[in-house]
Motif scaffolding. Structure first.
Motif, short mmCIF file in Angstrom:
data_model
loop_
_atom_site.label_atom_id
_atom_site.label_comp_id
_atom_site.label_asym_id
_atom_site.label_seq_id
_atom_site.Cartn_x
_atom_site.Cartn_y
_atom_site.Cartn_z
N PHE A 161 13.14 33.15 33.12
CA PHE A 161 12.10 32.90 32.12
C PHE A 161 12.69 32.96 30.70
N SER A 162 13.56 33.94 30.46
CA SER A 162 14.17 34.05 29.13
C SER A 162 15.03 32.84 28.82
N THR A 163 15.68 32.28 29.85
CA THR A 163 16.52 31.10 29.63
C THR A 163 15.68 29.90 29.21
N ILE A 164 14.52 29.73 29.84
CA ILE A 164 13.63 28.63 29.47
C ILE A 164 13.12 28.82 28.04
N VAL A 165 12.71 30.05 27.72
CA VAL A 165 12.20 30.31 26.37
C VAL A 165 13.28 30.07 25.33
N PHE A 166 14.53 30.38 25.66
CA PHE A 166 15.60 30.19 24.69
C PHE A 166 16.11 28.75 24.62
N LEU A 167 15.31 27.83 25.15
CA LEU A 167 15.48 26.42 24.79
C LEU A 167 15.01 26.19 23.36
N GLN A 168 14.38 27.23 22.76
CA GLN A 168 13.83 27.10 21.41
C GLN A 168 14.83 26.59 20.38
N PRO A 169 16.08 27.08 20.36
CA PRO A 169 17.01 26.53 19.38
C PRO A 169 17.24 25.03 19.55
N VAL A 170 17.16 24.55 20.80
CA VAL A 170 17.33 23.12 21.06
C VAL A 170 16.15 22.35 20.48
N LEU A 171 14.94 22.79 20.81
CA LEU A 171 13.74 22.13 20.28
C LEU A 171 13.66 22.26 18.77
N LEU A 172 14.11 23.39 18.25
CA LEU A 172 14.07 23.61 16.80
C LEU A 172 14.96 22.60 16.09
N GLY A 173 16.09 22.26 16.71
CA GLY A 173 16.96 21.26 16.11
C GLY A 173 16.26 19.92 15.97
N VAL A 174 15.49 19.55 16.99
CA VAL A 174 14.73 18.29 16.94
C VAL A 174 13.60 18.39 15.93
N ALA B 236 13.37 20.35 13.32
CA ALA B 236 13.90 20.37 11.96
C ALA B 236 14.33 18.97 11.51
N TRP B 237 14.79 18.19 12.46
CA TRP B 237 15.18 16.81 12.16
C TRP B 237 13.95 15.96 11.81
N LEU B 238 12.87 16.15 12.59
CA LEU B 238 11.67 15.32 12.40
C LEU B 238 10.85 15.75 11.19
N TRP B 239 10.72 17.08 10.96
CA TRP B 239 9.77 17.56 9.96
C TRP B 239 10.39 18.25 8.75
N LEU B 240 11.66 18.64 8.86
CA LEU B 240 12.29 19.33 7.73
C LEU B 240 13.42 18.52 7.11
N GLY B 241 13.69 17.35 7.67
CA GLY B 241 14.70 16.47 7.09
C GLY B 241 16.12 16.90 7.36
N GLU B 242 16.34 17.80 8.35
CA GLU B 242 17.70 18.22 8.68
C GLU B 242 18.36 17.18 9.59
N SER B 243 19.68 17.19 9.60
CA SER B 243 20.42 16.18 10.37
C SER B 243 20.33 16.45 11.87
N MET B 244 20.43 15.38 12.65
CA MET B 244 20.48 15.50 14.10
C MET B 244 21.83 14.99 14.57
N THR B 245 22.66 15.89 15.09
CA THR B 245 23.98 15.49 15.56
C THR B 245 23.91 15.00 17.00
N ARG B 246 24.92 14.25 17.39
CA ARG B 246 24.99 13.79 18.78
C ARG B 246 25.14 14.98 19.72
#
Length: 300
Positions: A98-111, A113-123
């Motif tokens: 369960f903790s592993t699934i929840v810690f997908l958060q940094p992955v989703l946060l990257g997306v 931040a790219w969509l709503w905060l104007g941060e870059s999205m790397t490959r």
């Protein structure tokens, strides 16, 4: 800006990541003695009270009259919804997974931040996102361990999404509120809401007030919640907060090892594949590889 020595920084980071990892199996253990909502409310409310003495000297920065809505929305996303999904999810599936699934958060946060905060999205971040969701898909396939439930996985994803939007909201409103007051107020308010909800649909008589529960609740409230936030802000103040992200992928590993050693949880071959994919995705999003720091990464 206060500078921390290398040794102190390592100690603080080790404490932070270890406590975040231990939190998951310890919370699952504590849920054997208390209903989900009342337990969530108790841990959060107590943590808020512990943080209050650190926030009070900064009372001039509270500015509740003009920023109450920021505290309210942040409490809803980062405390109330997140801990409701998290606590019920822990009841439904192994703490490590369960903790592993929840810690997908940094992955989703990257997306996000790219969509709503104007941060870059790397490959590399995009590859991490794909690997992370492939991992969730693998552990979600039927026919595996009987400990895995569709409801638990959905609650884990709901926790992740809620946490992601809560973090994005905090980033967008960071200049409007004091960070320590934000955490303190949302914990006290969120804890009261969770305790009120728990008192309505659960019974205080169902809590087993024994030494095991009290010690677990104390460790979770003091060390895994209140002190980790204080350490995090200390790292922020010293300019070391960026290093926290690079160690995030260790949190589910610590949770898994602790769960196997102390809760007797088992890991099947299918779960290993899924966990490796998820952790690899988290690591790709967080790790600052040398060739990326030299500016060779592609962005969209």
């Amino acid at each position: 800006m206060m500078q921390l020595s290398r040794t102190r920084t390592i100690v603080y980071l080790t404490f932070l990541v270890t406590m975040w990892g231990v939190n998951w199996p310890l919370s699952k253990y504590a849920l054997e003695f208390a209903p989900p909502l009342l337990f969530a409310g108790l841990r959060i409310f107590i943590s808020g009270l512990i943080l209050l003495p650190f926030a009070l000297p900064r009372y001039k920065k509270l500015n509740l009259k003009h920023t109450w809505h920021v505290y309210l929305i942040s409490a809803l996303l980062n405390i109330i919804l997140f801990f409701v999904f998290q606590t019920f999810g822990l009841k439904a599936m192994p703490a490590g997974l369960f903790s592993t699934i929840v810690f997908l958060q940094p992955v989703l946060l990257g997306v996000g931040a790219w969509l709503w905060l104007g941060e870059s999205m790397t490959r590399l971040k995009m590859v991490g996102l794909i690997l992370g969701f492939l991992g969730v898909a693998v552990v979600s396939v039927s026919g595996g361990s009987g400990s895995i439930s569709t409801v638990g996985i959905l609650l884990g994803l709901a926790s992740t999404i809620t946490w992601t939007f809560g973090t994005i909201y905090i980033k967008k409103t960071a200049t409007k509120v004091d960070a320590i007051w934000l955490v303190t107020v949302q914990m006290i308010f969120g804890g009261i809401v969770l305790l009120a909800a728990g008192s309505t649909i659960e019974s205080w008589m169902d809590i087993v007030w024994n030494l095991s529960f009290l010690s677990s609740l104390s460790i979770i409230s003091i060390f895994c919640t209140a002190l980790t936030w204080l350490v995090f802000f200390l790292l922020v103040g010293s300019g070391e907060a960026g290093k926290v992200g690079s160690f995030n992928f260790l949190v589910p590993l610590i949770a898994i090892v602790t769960s196997v050693l102390f809760l007797g949880e088992t890991i099947t071959s299918k779960l290993v594949v899924g966990l490796v994919l998820i952790i690899a995705g988290i690591a790709l999003v967080n790790l600052k590889l040398k060739f990326l720091q030299r500016g060779t990464n592609d962005t969209w």
